[in-house]
Every structure is written in structure tokens, then in C-alpha cells.
Design an enzyme around this catalytic site. Sequence first.
Site, PDB file in Angstrom:
ATOM      1  N   ARG A 175       0.856  -1.187   0.000  1.00 54.90           N
ATOM      2  CA  ARG A 175       0.000   0.000   0.000  1.00 54.90           C
ATOM      3  C   ARG A 175       0.893   1.237   0.000  1.00 54.90           C
ATOM      4  O   ARG A 175       1.231   1.766   1.045  1.00 54.90           O
ATOM      5  CB  ARG A 175      -0.924  -0.016   1.211  1.00 54.90           C
ATOM      6  CG  ARG A 175      -1.898   1.150   1.276  1.00 54.90           C
ATOM      7  CD  ARG A 175      -2.816   1.023   2.482  1.00 54.90           C
ATOM      8  NE  ARG A 175      -3.711   2.166   2.572  1.00 54.90           N
ATOM      9  CZ  ARG A 175      -3.379   3.338   3.125  1.00 54.90           C
ATOM     10  NH1 ARG A 175      -2.171   3.522   3.621  1.00 54.90           N
ATOM     11  NH2 ARG A 175      -4.243   4.328   3.165  1.00 54.90           N
ATOM     12  N   SER A 220     -12.841  -2.683   1.329  1.00 59.41           N
ATOM     13  CA  SER A 220     -13.021  -2.093   2.659  1.00 59.41           C
ATOM     14  C   SER A 220     -14.475  -1.692   2.859  1.00 59.41           C
ATOM     15  O   SER A 220     -15.086  -1.097   1.968  1.00 59.41           O
ATOM     16  CB  SER A 220     -12.174  -0.825   2.803  1.00 59.41           C
ATOM     17  OG  SER A 220     -10.828  -1.120   2.627  1.00 59.41           O
ATOM     18  N   LYS A 277      -3.530   6.132   8.691  1.00 64.15           N
ATOM     19  CA  LYS A 277      -4.184   6.511   7.435  1.00 64.15           C
ATOM     20  C   LYS A 277      -4.681   7.940   7.598  1.00 64.15           C
ATOM     21  O   LYS A 277      -5.469   8.224   8.505  1.00 64.15           O
ATOM     22  CB  LYS A 277      -5.352   5.555   7.169  1.00 64.15           C
ATOM     23  CG  LYS A 277      -5.995   5.742   5.826  1.00 64.15           C
ATOM     24  CD  LYS A 277      -7.142   4.764   5.644  1.00 64.15           C
ATOM     25  CE  LYS A 277      -7.808   4.978   4.295  1.00 64.15           C
ATOM     26  NZ  LYS A 277      -9.068   4.243   4.198  1.00 64.15           N
TER      27      LYS A 277
HETATM   28  N1  3NM Z   1      -7.285   1.305   6.260  1.00 61.63           N
HETATM   29  P1  3NM Z   1      -2.555   0.792  11.632  1.00 61.63           P
HETATM   30  S1  3NM Z   1      -7.349   1.958   8.704  1.00 61.63           S
HETATM   31  C1  3NM Z   1      -4.886   1.289   5.703  1.00 61.63           C
HETATM   32  O1  3NM Z   1     -10.294   1.700   8.082  1.00 61.63           O
HETATM   33  C2  3NM Z   1      -5.977   1.468   6.653  1.00 61.63           C
HETATM   34  O2  3NM Z   1     -10.033   1.047   6.049  1.00 61.63           O
HETATM   35  C3  3NM Z   1      -8.133   1.536   7.263  1.00 61.63           C
HETATM   36  O3  3NM Z   1      -2.896   1.183  10.144  1.00 61.63           O
HETATM   37  C4  3NM Z   1      -9.597   1.429   7.126  1.00 61.63           C
HETATM   38  O4  3NM Z   1      -2.511  -0.688  11.705  1.00 61.63           O
HETATM   39  C5  3NM Z   1      -5.835   1.823   7.980  1.00 61.63           C
HETATM   40  O5  3NM Z   1      -1.191   1.381  11.847  1.00 61.63           O
HETATM   41  C6  3NM Z   1      -4.567   2.075   8.704  1.00 61.63           C
HETATM   42  O6  3NM Z   1      -3.600   1.430  12.503  1.00 61.63           O
HETATM   43  C7  3NM Z   1      -4.128   0.893   9.541  1.00 61.63           C
END
Ligand code: 3NM
Length: 207
Positions: A42, A113, A142
Site C-alpha cells: 500500500r 473495505s 491513514k
Molecule cells: N485502512 P494501523 S485503517 C490502511 O479503516 C488502513 O479502512 C483503514 O494502520 C480502514 O494498523 C488503515 O497502523 C490504517 O492502525 C491501519
Amino acid sequence: MKTDVSPYLRKYFIMGSQNCECNPSKILEEAAQAGITAFQFREKGEGSLTGSAKLELGKELREICRRYQIPFIINDDIELAEALDVDGIHVGQDDQPVEMLRQAYPNKIIGLSISNSSEAADSPIHLVDYVGAGPIFSTTTKEDAKKAVGLEWIQTLRAQFPKLPIVGIGGINIENAASVLEAGADGVSVISAIAKVENIADSVRRL
Ligand code: 3NM
């Protein structure tokens, strides 16, 4: 019949160079050795690579996944999906439409998602191999992440779709990963809990 991807979702690592303080290949290699079950490239957001630099990094990471026999999934990039001969593509609600992807790639893993019930109602869930549900907990990784939806969202999705492979995402770490599985997810997807820790092997084992 579609392959059941739920075993791949158990420890699903997501990363781009913007998430790394050191070499991304080194991080992925350590995570792969420690037992991640899938990887998503990503390369997105502030500081991310584009063009040939993105392609070159993608080739390196793809090769590591091949060596460890870990599915390599690309985040929303059809060009790289072709160039890297990926195992799967993950898209969000505003990315490439799933109908088009499924038509173009009948045999690749497709993930989508989903953050709430109206997105679930409006999505062609029957065409995807898995859904990413989140953000479960609050995250700063994010930039445009929505508000945390909590474990209830996993419970709701699981009740509505008993057989759908579901992976939780957002703010998941070694302390709260078990609660995501208990809520009904097949696995956890994480960025910081692997990319930003000192002991990657230990973190992967405890997720
Ligand atoms: N997508 P971390 S939250 C890439 O809610 C991504 O769809 C999300 O990172 C969604 O594990 C997210 O550091 C970030 O919290 C996840």
C-alpha cells in the site's frame, strides 16, 4: 468455486515505504520469516513513491512474498497488478469498482473495505473474496481514516454474513488483536504493529 481466503487473513501485514523508518524489504523479510499470512503493498499517502520507484520497490517486495509463499496483494493499482502479477487487489469504496475488477480478474483475490451498514448494503459483497472492516480502533496511520467503528462492526458483519472472510483493520496491536478475533473476524490487518516496532518477530507471533 472461489478459494476460501480466510486462512490468509489471520496475520495480514500492510505496508508502503511511507510507513517505514528503515528499509521496507528488510521489514517485510523479517515479518515473512516470523509468520505473516498475507501482505498488501500500500504505497499511498504523504511521502509515498510513484512511477518507476514504486514499481521497483513493488518488484522487491513481490519477490520476498514469492520466496515465503505469502499472497501478495496490491492496494488499488491496476497497472502494478499487471506488472507485478499480483495474487490479489484490495480496493476501498472510492477506488476501482469491484464489478470491473472481478470481470478483469476472475481468479485473483479481491478485497474491499467496508466501514458501515450502508456501505455493506451498497457493495457487491458476493463478488469479493474478503472484506476489510474498520477502522476498528482509532488510527493515525491513514490520513483520511474514518472514525473508529469498534468491535461491534465486526459482530454486525459476522451476524449478517456468517461465511464471509472478514479481516479487521485500524489501530490493531498485540494488546487488542485477540478481541478482534473474538468478535468474529478471521484475522487482523496491521501496519504500525509490525512496521513500527523494534521486535518484528515478537510482534508477529503475538498478534
Ligand atoms: N485502512 P494501523 S485503517 C490502511 O479503516 C488502513 O479502512 C483503514 O494502520 C480502514 O494498523 C488503515 O497502523 C490504517 O492502525 C491501519
